[in-house]
Design a protein around this motif. Sequence first.
Motif, PDB file in Angstrom:
ATOM      1  N   HIS A 183      -8.566  18.814  -3.561  1.00  0.00           N
ATOM      2  CA  HIS A 183      -8.053  17.662  -4.335  1.00  0.00           C
ATOM      3  C   HIS A 183      -7.666  16.577  -3.347  1.00  0.00           C
ATOM      4  O   HIS A 183      -6.489  16.365  -3.076  1.00  0.00           O
ATOM      5  CB  HIS A 183      -6.900  18.061  -5.258  1.00  0.00           C
ATOM      6  CG  HIS A 183      -6.076  19.219  -4.781  1.00  0.00           C
ATOM      7  ND1 HIS A 183      -5.094  19.105  -3.812  1.00  0.00           N
ATOM      8  CD2 HIS A 183      -6.101  20.523  -5.148  1.00  0.00           C
ATOM      9  CE1 HIS A 183      -4.547  20.292  -3.613  1.00  0.00           C
ATOM     10  NE2 HIS A 183      -5.131  21.168  -4.401  1.00  0.00           N
TER      11      HIS A 183
ATOM     12  N   LYS B 213      -9.274  14.321  -8.659  1.00  0.00           N
ATOM     13  CA  LYS B 213     -10.410  15.136  -9.039  1.00  0.00           C
ATOM     14  C   LYS B 213     -10.350  16.422  -8.229  1.00  0.00           C
ATOM     15  O   LYS B 213     -10.016  16.411  -7.051  1.00  0.00           O
ATOM     16  CB  LYS B 213     -11.708  14.397  -8.745  1.00  0.00           C
ATOM     17  CG  LYS B 213     -12.952  15.191  -9.067  1.00  0.00           C
ATOM     18  CD  LYS B 213     -14.202  14.390  -8.709  1.00  0.00           C
ATOM     19  CE  LYS B 213     -15.449  15.205  -8.961  1.00  0.00           C
ATOM     20  NZ  LYS B 213     -16.673  14.439  -8.616  1.00  0.00           N
TER      21      LYS B 213
ATOM     22  N   GLY C  18     -11.164  20.261 -13.737  1.00  0.00           N
ATOM     23  CA  GLY C  18     -12.431  20.554 -13.082  1.00  0.00           C
ATOM     24  C   GLY C  18     -13.176  21.633 -13.853  1.00  0.00           C
ATOM     25  O   GLY C  18     -12.791  22.005 -14.960  1.00  0.00           O
TER      26      GLY C  18
END
Lengths: 114, 113
Positions: A24, A3, A105
């Motif tokens: 990250h 993510k 994202g």
Amino acid sequence: LAKTTQPISMDSYEGQEVNITCSHNNIATNDYITWYQQFPSQGPRFIIQGYKTKVTNEVASLFIPADRKSSTLSLPRVSLSDTAVYYCLVGVGYNAGNNRKLIWGLGTSLAVNP
Amino acid sequence: NAGVTQTPKFRVLKTGQSMTLLCAQDMNHEYMYWYRQDPGMGLRLIHYSVGEGTTAKGEVPDGYNVSRLKKQNFLLGLESAAPSQTSVYFCASLVPGARGELFFGEGSRLTVL
């Protein structure tokens, strides 16, 4: 799945250097870090990609620290035409058997002012 | 070399209608993706395919179906369109291996009334 977290927006002026950082924390060993640029009503387009340390091309530099938990896109001397949304993407790697569920994202909206 | 081509580019549907978005790539890429993009939401993965004849669910698959009968084509179907599916849809393709790069189409703007 890695993510990513980026600032939602940034402002700059023509001629300045702009640095956009992406976090990250759970990046996998095989993952490369890729940055994309998106203009309104267009699909994202590739800017730069790296695995570690520093990568430079004709439009940007990418800095990746040793732990690879973050990366910084550097745009030298921005112009009005650099106003766009910038995304970092983690997950493209060199193991063809890996999960290819590429998750994006929210990106960073960069506004370059005169 | 056309890259990734999406058709149609614009479409208006009524609630309950069905339609199919076509994505075609001429780069012989194995992996293909369908994303939707809504204001302030970034790109959200709907479905993806890692090869001809295979598909998998992404983040937001409900209300959509896909097929990859030919390597170069990835179809996204809406069986019964809903206003919540009003969005811009992007298709992308990728060749697996080191340092892959995603190539995107120009997008398809869908409005469901």
